[in-house]
Design a protein around this motif. Structure first.
Motif, PDB file in Angstrom:
ATOM      1  N   VAL A 371      85.465  -9.583  55.753  1.00 40.84           N
ATOM      2  CA  VAL A 371      84.216  -9.624  56.497  1.00 40.84           C
ATOM      3  C   VAL A 371      84.040 -11.040  57.012  1.00 40.84           C
ATOM      4  CG1 VAL A 371      81.724  -9.257  56.383  1.00 40.84           C
ATOM      5  CG2 VAL A 371      83.257  -7.814  55.040  1.00 40.84           C
ATOM      6  N   ALA A 374      80.795 -13.133  56.438  1.00 44.06           N
ATOM      7  CA  ALA A 374      80.214 -13.149  55.096  1.00 44.06           C
ATOM      8  C   ALA A 374      79.864 -14.559  54.666  1.00 44.06           C
ATOM      9  CB  ALA A 374      81.202 -12.538  54.092  1.00 44.06           C
ATOM     10  N   ALA A 378      75.845 -14.420  53.832  1.00 46.28           N
ATOM     11  CA  ALA A 378      75.538 -14.134  52.427  1.00 46.28           C
ATOM     12  C   ALA A 378      75.792 -15.386  51.594  1.00 46.28           C
ATOM     13  CB  ALA A 378      76.400 -12.978  51.920  1.00 46.28           C
ATOM     14  N   PRO A 381      74.893 -16.428  45.390  1.00 45.01           N
ATOM     15  CA  PRO A 381      73.699 -16.001  44.662  1.00 45.01           C
ATOM     16  C   PRO A 381      73.135 -17.147  43.819  1.00 45.01           C
ATOM     17  CG  PRO A 381      75.393 -14.322  44.519  1.00 45.01           C
ATOM     18  CD  PRO A 381      76.026 -15.510  45.170  1.00 45.01           C
ATOM     19  N   ARG A 405      84.391 -16.304  51.000  1.00 45.93           N
ATOM     20  CA  ARG A 405      83.810 -14.966  50.923  1.00 45.93           C
ATOM     21  C   ARG A 405      84.242 -14.067  52.075  1.00 45.93           C
ATOM     22  NH1 ARG A 405      77.700 -14.991  48.960  1.00 45.93           N
ATOM     23  NH2 ARG A 405      78.360 -12.945  48.231  1.00 45.93           N
ATOM     24  N   SER A 409      84.298 -11.073  47.319  1.00 42.80           N
ATOM     25  CA  SER A 409      82.867 -10.816  47.209  1.00 42.80           C
ATOM     26  C   SER A 409      82.297 -11.458  45.949  1.00 42.80           C
ATOM     27  CB  SER A 409      82.591  -9.311  47.179  1.00 42.80           C
ATOM     28  OG  SER A 409      83.131  -8.732  46.003  1.00 42.80           O
ATOM     29  N   GLY A 412      78.547  -8.335  44.864  1.00 40.53           N
ATOM     30  CA  GLY A 412      78.654  -7.148  45.713  1.00 40.53           C
ATOM     31  C   GLY A 412      78.619  -7.428  47.193  1.00 40.53           C
ATOM     32  N   GLU A 413      78.560  -8.694  47.627  1.00 39.40           N
ATOM     33  CA  GLU A 413      78.529  -9.037  49.041  1.00 39.40           C
ATOM     34  C   GLU A 413      79.703  -9.941  49.375  1.00 39.40           C
ATOM     35  OE1 GLU A 413      74.866 -10.483  50.560  1.00 39.40           O
ATOM     36  OE2 GLU A 413      73.641  -9.210  49.280  1.00 39.40           O
ATOM     37  N   GLY A 414      80.318  -9.652  50.512  1.00 39.69           N
ATOM     38  CA  GLY A 414      81.474 -10.437  50.928  1.00 39.69           C
ATOM     39  C   GLY A 414      82.639  -9.538  51.276  1.00 39.69           C
ATOM     40  N   GLN A 416      86.437  -7.685  51.137  1.00 45.37           N
ATOM     41  CA  GLN A 416      87.091  -6.861  50.119  1.00 45.37           C
ATOM     42  C   GLN A 416      88.602  -6.914  50.227  1.00 45.37           C
ATOM     43  OE1 GLN A 416      85.478  -2.883  50.008  1.00 45.37           O
ATOM     44  NE2 GLN A 416      83.424  -3.603  50.492  1.00 45.37           N
ATOM     45  N   ASP A 422      83.388 -12.163  40.636  1.00 46.97           N
ATOM     46  CA  ASP A 422      82.297 -12.249  39.663  1.00 46.97           C
ATOM     47  C   ASP A 422      82.793 -12.529  38.246  1.00 46.97           C
ATOM     48  OD1 ASP A 422      79.752 -11.084  41.278  1.00 46.97           O
ATOM     49  OD2 ASP A 422      81.593 -10.063  41.887  1.00 46.97           O
TER      50      ASP A 422
END
Length: 495
Positions: A371, A374, A378, A381, A405, A409, A412-414, A416, A422
């Motif tokens: 993406v 991203a 995004a 966090p 990113r 991710s 859950g964002e970014g 793939q 995480d």
């Protein structure tokens, strides 16, 4: 009316076409063959004629040059009267034609119409399917937008893997070592002259064999094909329970073709022309080229193939597939025609349909693609930065600035393309993280030349914090004993 009749007789006296045309229109076909299940071949022919007409109209404006193709399509879309509509008819007509030809091939396969004496009719039909797909692919290239440019690059790289002749074929296809003006000229010639000429020739042969051998009868369970008796039985069937092609069968062909044209016109009017997207730019490496709808399954299959299997399957797979289709009537030229007595044929169609549908869905979503927005859309966090050190915060800045990113991710964002990060600190030790960032591995490129030592240190410090609460970080079991690990985890819990 008298003048028209006299004119028709004048031409017929010199061309002698009246009798062959009457024989073709009045030739008998089995009554159950004059059904809605047999209309897809004539509809494919109708759409092909429409493609020729709209293609000629577009050729008056289209400029087959690298510096003029994209602009000429913009002229058709926005300046030429009804240019957008003709482009839409031609573009969506390509999709309609591919769909109709595939449905016709499936119907022929399930109805056993490839069996004796229609083996050559099936083989010519397979070649017509390949030419139809070739027309669709070359038509996409002529849009010469970002998708076409990078899609052609992928196609050239695939062709270049062929042993011995690969580089020569790439040079022949591109008109040189790179995609340039000569490339577009060659594809224009292929799309406008070579494939249409072959299509017309093979369609003529295909129709001639249909007229000479007759339209396949409705497959009845228990009615088997035997080389010694089939022609006699078919002749008796058409004499006993046959109807004239015109008007009995022709009526359904005409109605269905009319409905297809109406659907195509509505689709073109509502959806508009397909592309072009952005101008081709080889410097924009973030492009995610997607082919047209009927090639999305191959796009997904290529992306999901393991690296070690790519070259063998790309070279051998199509040859085996096309070979099996051509050899089918030679392998199974007699016996049952009804799909009710041919479970393997039905299962093969169902498996193929499910596989292509699943791959097409993956091609639409392309979950393996990064993406590319991203990194800006995004942010990291905030909860991941709570209680972090200055070095770790600096690593988060590097993580964001270097667009990590795009492929990975967080929360859950970014992207793939790569694994989620995480819990990366539970999988990789500090040394492994450094090695992965600097040297790369698998699909991940090496970033050693793009990061300074300070940036690498900060980035790895941030990555080491990415683990779920309560889970220990990864460690090298060969260097750390069990006791220190327990002590470290205890101290970590207190902290």
């Amino acid at each position: 009316m008298r003048l028209i009749k006299d004119l028709g007789e004048w031409f017929d006296f010199r061309l002698k076409l009246g009798k062959p045309i009457r024989e073709a229109m009045e030739h008998p076909v089995p009554s159950r063959t004059a059904s809605w299940a047999y209309v897809f071949g004539s509809a494919s022919l109708t759409v092909m004629i429409l493609q020729f007409v709209t293609g000629i109209c577009l050729a008056f404006v289209y400029v087959p040059a690298a510096d003029g193709a994209w602009n000429s399509l913009q002229t058709l879309n926005h300046q030429q009267a009804f240019g957008w509509f003709i482009r839409a008819l031609h573009g969506w007509g390509s999709n309609f034609m591919v769909a109709l030809v595939i449905i016709h091939m499936v119907q022929v396969f399930l109805f056993g119409a490839f069996k004796f004496p229609r083996e050559l009719t099936w083989m010519v039909g397979v070649l017509l399917l390949l030419m139809t797909l070739g027309m669709a692919f070359t038509g996409q290239v002529l849009r010469f937008d970002q998708d076409a440019y990078w899609g052609l690059g992928i196609g050239a790289s695939v062709m270049g893997r062929m042993p011995f002749v690969g580089p020569k074929l790439v040079h022949l296809m591109l008109g040189g070592p790179i995609i340039a003006g000569e490339t577009l000229s060659r594809f224009f010639a292929i799309h406008v002259f070579i494939i249409p000429s072959m299509l017309m020739a093979f369609v003529g042969v295909h129709l001639l064999m249909v007229l000479k051998l007759g339209v396949n009868e409705w497959p009845m369970p228990g009615r088997v094909v035997k080389r010694e008796t089939y022609l006699k039985e078919y002749h008796e069937l058409t004499q006993k329970d046959g109807v004239r092609f015109f008007p009995d069968a022709f009526r359904k062909d005409l109605i269905f073709s009319g409905l297809i044209i109406i659907a195509l016109v509505l689709c073109a009017a509502v959806a508009g022309p397909i592309g072009p997207k952005g101008q081709p730019d080889p410097t924009v490496v973030q492009a995610i080229p997607r082919p047209d709808f009927f090639f999305l399954w191959s796009f997904a299959a290529l992306a999901l193939l393991p690296a070690k299997l790519e070259t063998p399957l790309l070279i051998v797979g199509p040859v085996i597939g096309i070979g099996l289709l051509l050899a089918l009537p030679l392998i199974s030229g007699t016996g049952e025609k009804s799909w009710l007595r041919r479970p393997i044929a039905v299962i093969a169609i169902l498996l193929t349909l499910v596989s292509l549908t699943a791959l097409t869905q993956l091609g639409v979503n392309s979950p393996w693609s990064p993406v590319m927005d991203a990194w800006s859309g995004a942010p990291v966090p905030p909860k991941l930065l709570e209680g972090s050190t200055a070095l770790e915060r600096q690593g988060a800045v590097v993580f964001q600035a270097k667009q990590c990113r795009n492929c990975h991710s967080l929360g859950g964002e970014g992207g793939q393309r790569g694994p989620a990060l995480d819990a990366v600190a539970t999988r990789l030790t500090e040394d492994q993280l450094i090695r992965q960032v600097l040297q790369g591995r698998g699909n991940m490129p090496a970033y050693g030349k793009n990061l300074s030592p300070a940036e690498t240190t900060a980035l790895v410090a941030f990555l080491k914090t990415l683990r779920p609460l309560g889970q220990a970080a990864a460690h090298d079991a060969s260097l750390v004993s069990v006791a220190p690990i327990a002590q470290s985890e205890s101290q970590e819990g207190k902290r």
